[in-house]
Enzyme design. Structure first.
Site, PDB file in Angstrom:
ATOM      1  N   GLY A 183      -3.335  10.829   5.308  1.00 29.47           N
ATOM      2  CA  GLY A 183      -2.463  12.005   5.274  1.00 29.47           C
ATOM      3  C   GLY A 183      -3.258  13.297   5.309  1.00 29.47           C
ATOM      4  CD1 TRP A 187      -6.526   1.206   2.301  1.00 27.80           C
ATOM      5  CD2 TRP A 187      -8.228   2.570   2.812  1.00 27.80           C
ATOM      6  NE1 TRP A 187      -7.690   0.626   1.852  1.00 27.80           N
ATOM      7  CE2 TRP A 187      -8.737   1.432   2.148  1.00 27.80           C
ATOM      8  CE3 TRP A 187      -9.113   3.563   3.221  1.00 27.80           C
ATOM      9  CZ2 TRP A 187     -10.103   1.266   1.889  1.00 27.80           C
ATOM     10  CZ3 TRP A 187     -10.467   3.401   2.969  1.00 27.80           C
ATOM     11  CH2 TRP A 187     -10.948   2.264   2.309  1.00 27.80           C
ATOM     12  CG  ASP A 188      -0.384   4.942   3.135  1.00 26.35           C
ATOM     13  OD1 ASP A 188      -0.650   4.698   4.325  1.00 26.35           O
ATOM     14  OD2 ASP A 188       0.521   4.359   2.506  1.00 26.35           O
ATOM     15  CG  LEU A 189      -2.686   9.114  -1.278  1.00 25.77           C
ATOM     16  CD1 LEU A 189      -3.149   8.900  -2.712  1.00 25.77           C
ATOM     17  CD2 LEU A 189      -1.640  10.227  -1.227  1.00 25.77           C
TER      18      LEU A 189
END
Lengths: 415, 415
Positions: free
Chosen positions: A176, A171-173
């Site tokens: 981003g 989810w972070d990637l």
């Protein structure tokens, strides 16, 4: 901007994001990975951190000496300045940097001096992207988004009762990259219309948008059906794990007609699979029917694969264009896979200050068939403090010296 | 472009990507999700498909009647044209659309009539992004990238010997966002310098770049160390799964000092955890030491959490600002979580033709504190065939009629 051999002299071809400067106030994965993506396409990304490093400066994995592979990995190609961000005078310097750059990417709380209102005071066309956990501003990290979003209950072995988190901070990637999209989308409007944009992106919303895109929300709401666990089987088509004679594992897929045909041919399974198709009154031209009969199909293919070494399977699969991949650990990938080596244009063996020499990738975006920008290491924390204060803000050596003397800024030497 | 209530009349504020038209020739997740992201920020994305639908048109999950939630989910807000792409005349029409739009996003093989060379013949500043599996053009899908990239061997229970694939097609989603970044980065250069760009992005390279960013390559290469399986524990800091008195599970995290302090306070664990810290001669201000003692720390917190219902834990955790999330299935998320409901601005309950009324999200990128563009459904396959041929290419009704008569194009009615 260091371009690849043979391209550096071509004055007509500039990096895609030449001339875009971005100030980044960030930590962890989402915002730093978004900034790095833009940096690796040619933007000048200046990340500011507290003196001594932010909350992610010692994030694991670490070297034996305690340096962070993670921080180095997520900040490649940026310029780093280390400043006392609690100090009002420093805050004015950061604000001046944002005013100069016109673009600000952050996952810090966008309040007070870091609010759009404050930062756009001297730059009415400011483009700013603030990443939050939830849209209401409450906290959420990749791990807590993941538990709530549904995947851990469908991940892992068939029949398992325990939630299994995926380890990749996916989810972070994704967030981003979405932040990088937002920066460029707003910059596009600014170039055309001269106006700025105050944007925010909630990590939880990114995940919700993704699971909706993949059909999980519709499946739950309209079919009123909970997805089962299918282990490593590919849901709704044919994809399965196999073991070779020498104890290796691989994954092979047959979604497209061509993939399916080549997998049948490679494993000499066509006759036996046709028998399954006929006996079960299924139509394997329909990928769903392949999924329904996946256990029997896999068993047939496993016989052929299980009689051979990974090397033999690999040669035949590659020769016939089968869509497959070996299972390999990170170590095996680094030691054995040419795609993760200096034989790939993606990587250079580069000295990362404080860490050592290792494989460092650049942007995966190729241009005219080559990866145009040389991979570069991450900066030492504060490596560009003086340079940025001088070149971007026009401070004199004496002014910069006084900031150092008062402990308001720091370079890499004293770290 | 339908904007949110109260914003639609403001002529000064256009969608970020107003005026950007993109032709998309695609299937599956990566390219369609990239195109959808751009569509949801205001671009006019026209996807072409074979008559009857491409290879992903019936991809699972499906409704009882066999319609794909997946296709609908990944193509929201686009215009759809259905054409016989094997026909030379149709290929000229698609080429003309690309020439008009100037931007082409695809995961089809960029060869022959779909090569940059051919498509840029009448549009020298064409921006094109082609997504491939491997950079050498060989096939790779999310599943086969995943097996080879390392994560399945560190996912799942501690001590497990079997690879555990994550179910989320994370590489595809990251790649799709990267493709959207590439489109906008090249469009930026085109706006400034008038030149096009022929780009490609390999799914495997995207994954390699990601695992390098997160430190896995450095850890394997420099530390010469294989990452172990840590189950659902958060690597290198404190994050763990807990069970409540009413049989629910949750995940709670303490990475930042504030998160750690609030978790200790909420679970009344400060004294017992201080005892662990002292006895084991660790320093829990260091997140790595929290990771080293995670089993003991979790056990203390589990006592408090295990005595209470999820509702009680939730109230206390939220009150104290703990970073946590419940484990919930997709169904529980859809039924119970207000973030996945029409109470969230992200979603509207929308009729998706052929599927029914369900929760459809828009872009997660907010602008000035609101999500500016109304969520919209996906088109029926071929819903815009006539409209695009007429409005974009200027074909007459008679010409369009003849294309239909010859079976070269199709609208939604006959499907």
């Amino acid at each position: 901007m260091a371009t690849r051999d043979g391209r550096g002299d071509d004055e007509d071809v500039s990096a895609l994001l030449d001339g875009l400067r971005i100030i980044e106030g960030s930590a962890f994965v989402a915002a730093p990975s978004g900034g790095m993506t833009l940096s690796q396409l040619g933007a000048d990304v200046i990340r500011f951190d507290p003196i001594g490093g932010g909350i992610d400066h010692k994030r694991w994995p670490l070297t034996a000496a305690g340096r962070s592979f993670y921080w180095a990995g997520l900040n490649k190609g940026k310029r780093s300045i280390a400043v006392d961000i609690r100090n009002a005078e420093v805050r004015e310097l950061i604000s001046a940097l944002v005013t100069d750059a016109g673009t600000f990417l952050t996952n810090f709380p966008a309040k007070g001096w870091l609010s759009y209102e404050a930062l756009s005071e001297n730059r009415s066309d400011l483009v700013m992207v603030a990443i939050t956990g939830n849209r209401d501003g409450s906290t959420a990290l990749d791990y807590t988004v993941n538990s709530a979003i549904g995947y851990p209950l469908v991940t892992g072995p068939v029949g398992g009762a325990e939630p299994v988190n995926h380890v990749l901070p996916a989810w972070d990637l994704i967030c981003g990259q979405t932040a990088a999209v937002a920066v460029l989308a707003a910059d596009r409007r600014r170039l055309r219309e001269g106006i700025g944009a105050s944007m925010s992106i909630a990590l939880f919303d990114v995940a919700l948008a993704a699971i909706s895109a993949l059909g999980h929300v519709g499946e739950a709401q309209i079919n009123n059906e909970e997805r089962s666990r299918y282990g490593n089987d590919l849901y709704g088509a044919f994809g399965a794990e196999f073991k070779t004679a020498d104890g290796r594992r691989l994954y092979a897929v047959g979604i497209s007609p061509r993939q399916w045909a080549s997998l049948l041919e490679a494993t000499e399974a066509a006759d036996d699979v046709a028998e399954i198709e006929s006996r079960r009154e299924l139509d394997f031209a329909d990928e769903g029917d392949r999924f329904r009969a996946r256990a029997e199909i896999s068993a047939v293919m496993q016989v052929w694969i299980g009689d051979r070494s990974l090397a033999d399977v690999s040669a035949r699969f590659d020769g016939l264009g089968v869509c497959w991949g070996p299972y390999q650990s990170f170590g095996e990938l680094v030691r054995n896979d040419p795609r993760c080596s200096i034989d790939s244009e993606l990587f250079r063996q580069i000295d990362q200050p404080g860490i050592g020499s290792y494989l460092v990738p650049g942007s995966p975006v190729s241009l005219d068939g080559v990866l145009p920008i040389e991979p570069v290491a991450a900066p030492e924390l504060g490596a560009h403090t003086d340079e940025v204060l001088s070149e971007v803000l026009g401070l004199s050596s004496a002014e910069i010296g006084r900031l150092h003397d008062r402990g308001l800024v720091d370079g890499p030497a004293s770290l």
